[in-house]
Design a protein around this motif. Sequence first.
Motif, PDB file in Angstrom:
ATOM      1  N   PRO B 228      15.024  23.414  22.668  1.00  0.00           N
ATOM      2  CA  PRO B 228      13.837  23.610  21.828  1.00  0.00           C
ATOM      3  C   PRO B 228      12.703  22.647  22.201  1.00  0.00           C
ATOM      4  CG  PRO B 228      15.496  22.371  20.642  1.00  0.00           C
ATOM      5  CD  PRO B 228      16.126  22.767  21.943  1.00  0.00           C
ATOM      6  N   ASP B 229      11.459  23.145  22.150  1.00  0.00           N
ATOM      7  CA  ASP B 229      10.288  22.280  22.350  1.00  0.00           C
ATOM      8  C   ASP B 229       9.920  21.563  21.062  1.00  0.00           C
ATOM      9  OD1 ASP B 229       9.864  23.303  25.017  1.00  0.00           O
ATOM     10  OD2 ASP B 229       9.129  25.127  24.054  1.00  0.00           O
ATOM     11  N   VAL B 230      10.202  22.231  19.947  1.00  0.00           N
ATOM     12  CA  VAL B 230       9.834  21.684  18.642  1.00  0.00           C
ATOM     13  C   VAL B 230      11.026  21.852  17.694  1.00  0.00           C
ATOM     14  CG1 VAL B 230       8.230  21.830  16.699  1.00  0.00           C
ATOM     15  CG2 VAL B 230       7.447  22.441  18.990  1.00  0.00           C
ATOM     16  N   ILE B 231      11.266  20.824  16.856  1.00  0.00           N
ATOM     17  CA  ILE B 231      12.262  20.961  15.793  1.00  0.00           C
ATOM     18  C   ILE B 231      11.492  21.234  14.501  1.00  0.00           C
ATOM     19  CG2 ILE B 231      14.184  19.894  14.578  1.00  0.00           C
ATOM     20  CD1 ILE B 231      14.770  19.926  17.508  1.00  0.00           C
ATOM     21  N   LEU B 232      11.920  22.268  13.809  1.00  0.00           N
ATOM     22  CA  LEU B 232      11.325  22.595  12.514  1.00  0.00           C
ATOM     23  C   LEU B 232      12.385  22.347  11.457  1.00  0.00           C
ATOM     24  CD1 LEU B 232       9.126  23.958  10.735  1.00  0.00           C
ATOM     25  CD2 LEU B 232      10.163  26.150  11.330  1.00  0.00           C
ATOM     26  N   THR B 233      12.010  21.639  10.396  1.00  0.00           N
ATOM     27  CA  THR B 233      12.986  21.432   9.329  1.00  0.00           C
ATOM     28  C   THR B 233      12.268  21.343   7.993  1.00  0.00           C
ATOM     29  OG1 THR B 233      14.909  20.148   8.641  1.00  0.00           O
ATOM     30  CG2 THR B 233      13.048  18.907   9.488  1.00  0.00           C
ATOM     31  N   SER B 234      13.049  21.328   6.931  1.00  0.00           N
ATOM     32  CA  SER B 234      12.440  21.272   5.606  1.00  0.00           C
ATOM     33  C   SER B 234      12.266  19.817   5.178  1.00  0.00           C
ATOM     34  CB  SER B 234      13.325  22.003   4.598  1.00  0.00           C
ATOM     35  OG  SER B 234      14.572  21.372   4.526  1.00  0.00           O
ATOM     36  N   ASN B 235      11.302  19.558   4.308  1.00  0.00           N
ATOM     37  CA  ASN B 235      11.119  18.210   3.765  1.00  0.00           C
ATOM     38  C   ASN B 235      12.405  17.715   3.125  1.00  0.00           C
ATOM     39  OD1 ASN B 235       8.476  18.508   4.479  1.00  0.00           O
ATOM     40  ND2 ASN B 235       7.756  19.002   2.412  1.00  0.00           N
ATOM     41  N   GLN B 236      13.102  18.671   2.469  1.00  0.00           N
ATOM     42  CA  GLN B 236      14.329  18.320   1.770  1.00  0.00           C
ATOM     43  C   GLN B 236      15.389  17.808   2.745  1.00  0.00           C
ATOM     44  OE1 GLN B 236      12.406  20.942   1.313  1.00  0.00           O
ATOM     45  NE2 GLN B 236      12.263  21.489  -0.853  1.00  0.00           N
ATOM     46  N   SER B 237      15.419  18.386   3.969  1.00  0.00           N
ATOM     47  CA  SER B 237      16.394  17.932   4.966  1.00  0.00           C
ATOM     48  C   SER B 237      16.092  16.515   5.414  1.00  0.00           C
ATOM     49  CB  SER B 237      16.376  18.855   6.189  1.00  0.00           C
ATOM     50  OG  SER B 237      16.720  20.162   5.836  1.00  0.00           O
ATOM     51  N   ILE B 238      14.783  16.220   5.592  1.00  0.00           N
ATOM     52  CA  ILE B 238      14.400  14.869   6.012  1.00  0.00           C
ATOM     53  C   ILE B 238      14.783  13.868   4.926  1.00  0.00           C
ATOM     54  CG2 ILE B 238      12.412  13.387   6.519  1.00  0.00           C
ATOM     55  CD1 ILE B 238      12.968  15.226   8.798  1.00  0.00           C
ATOM     56  N   GLU B 239      14.515  14.251   3.668  1.00  0.00           N
ATOM     57  CA  GLU B 239      14.881  13.375   2.554  1.00  0.00           C
ATOM     58  C   GLU B 239      16.384  13.133   2.512  1.00  0.00           C
ATOM     59  OE1 GLU B 239      13.300  14.989  -1.106  1.00  0.00           O
ATOM     60  OE2 GLU B 239      11.311  14.967  -0.181  1.00  0.00           O
ATOM     61  N   ALA B 240      17.161  14.220   2.748  1.00  0.00           N
ATOM     62  CA  ALA B 240      18.616  14.098   2.714  1.00  0.00           C
ATOM     63  C   ALA B 240      19.099  13.131   3.796  1.00  0.00           C
ATOM     64  CB  ALA B 240      19.267  15.468   2.892  1.00  0.00           C
TER      65      ALA B 240
END
Lengths: 354, 294
Positions: B228-240
């Motif tokens: 992948p060139d870019v990782i996309l994730t949710s704010n909630q995942s970063i918080e977790a």
Amino acid sequence: MSATAASIGMTRRLAPRTVLGAGATLLLLAFVLGASSGAYAISTAQLWGVLRDAWQGVVEPSPEHLVFMNIRLPRLMLGIAAGCGLGMAGAVMQGLFRNPLADPGLIGISSGAALAAGVTIVLGAWLWPVLPRTLGSWTLVSMAFGGGFLVTLLIYVLSRSESGTRMALMLLAGIAINALAGAGLGLLSVMATDEQLRSLQFWLLGSLGGARWSAVALVGVVVLLACAASLTLAAPLNAIALGESQAALLGVDVERTKRRAIVVTAFAVGAVTATTGIIGFIGLIAPHWVRMIAGPDHRIVLPASGLLGAALVLAADTVARTILAPAELPLGVLTAFIGVPMFLLMLRHYRHRI
Amino acid sequence: MSMHLRRRDTLRGLAAAAGLAALPAAFAQQGSKPPPRLITISGAITEVAYALGAQDQVVATDTTSLYPAAALKTPKVGYMRQLSAEGLLSMKPDAVIATTESGPPVVLDQLRSAGVKLELIEADHTWGEVQRKVQAVGRAAAREAQAQQLQRQLDAQWADVQMRVADDMAGRRRPRVLFVLSHSASPQVSGEKTAAHAVIGFAGGVNCLSGFQGYRPMTAEAMASAAPDVILTSNQSIEAHGGVERFWQRPELALTPAFAKRSLVTQDALLLLGFGPRLPQAVDELHRRLLAAA
């Protein structure tokens, strides 16, 4: 014979009639409590109105009438049938295995039903796409019942030897097959989508939320027949409590008793589990509670365990559906929360005998 | 004799009282109808109800309804797959709007037989899904006119966003995007037929994972080969994970091109994947941030 059986165990206990009366009273109390509480506010006066209307037949039912007659009452009835079946079957299993830790899960009914339910939830769509069209929401129920029954049959066959069914063999085969079913469920949970995983999780925690009159009728009849059949097992189980060879000397057909006990348990627990999912601990604690106050005579333990099991399930379900209203808690969570502390107390009580 | 008469009179009196008591109820049903009471189940459907100005009609929502903030204060009917018939009916709804994933089926049947209007919307991750949600809530809330207006507005926004994405991406290599979801235990990555797959495509990227449907656990080798060139994730995942730094420490990501440039795009899970009225906004933002990150 019963005198010998009664002299085992604890010293102070109540008369049979008192115990059964107390069980019935407890069940009645739990029923009244369950009938009068719920997310949908129905006052006592309205409840009387509903009951009167139901008696006289009503043309244009009120919303309270619909909620009570179509949602709450079938749920209470299913709770009685489920608790009664699980409590009674637990008593049969503990009598048969002569082991206080035995519960119907030991002979594979729950794990077989869980595995079949898991397969249906996760793989059902492409394994048998036609089935839901004919069976509808009964697909899961019938698959779970079939799965529980087949696994029980498998464990029974595995425990056969030249000298008849050996309980130690059955215990070990049961543990092995349960572990295998657990692994199968683990595999399914990897393959499942998020939604399927949640469905499976909720199924494994049990709920009376799927109660409807057709399911109540089905489970009710099966449990009633199983309970009636289990009462004929009381005397042979009392004899088996003295040891299998002693029971045989007393003229009990031990092999036949085992077979019938397993069939009765498989039908009762299979039907309950297939409709409600897994409701834990009732089959374990109800018979113990009864034995603690009434002694080990199966003529009392079997019916009283049924009554107590039903009362416990009704009480737990009343909490399950009111504590988070309008949402609800899975029933299995509550039976475990109530069941485990009681089980630990019981362990402490019996610590000299284990 | 007189005793008998008196008792009969009393009975007649009671019957008359019962008949009279029934009258006001009948009138209330015929008179001017109050706006329908709604239960919205699924975050995006709740958003639509609020966007239509039907917030006063929403009497309860499910646990996934987190936006707008006012929706958090409504009574919660629990998780959408474990609904309780009596719990739902206790809110006295006229209509329940949910996705086809909601259940259990027996509970839905009980709602129908209690006379509650049931609107079930299938999630197929297309613009049509958003349109169907707007129409369904409009119908159920008796706000068809507002629904038409919102629909026109959203359609215009959507056409706008789509055109801009097409313009920007013309003759340009589409960035390969990996969507990671890890709200709780082990991180999951999205394959085909997921909301994330669709949204990445709308925003001008391409899902770097194909060949499977739904979500799979993230593994180091598979992520390296997906490149992948870019990782996309949710704010909630970063918080977790406890912050962006910790997130990049995940060993599965170390061998990806995205890791070398630390290109990460985060977004609110409901905004990104909900397929609600904010979808044009979500796609527009994602598109810009993908271009910036790639």
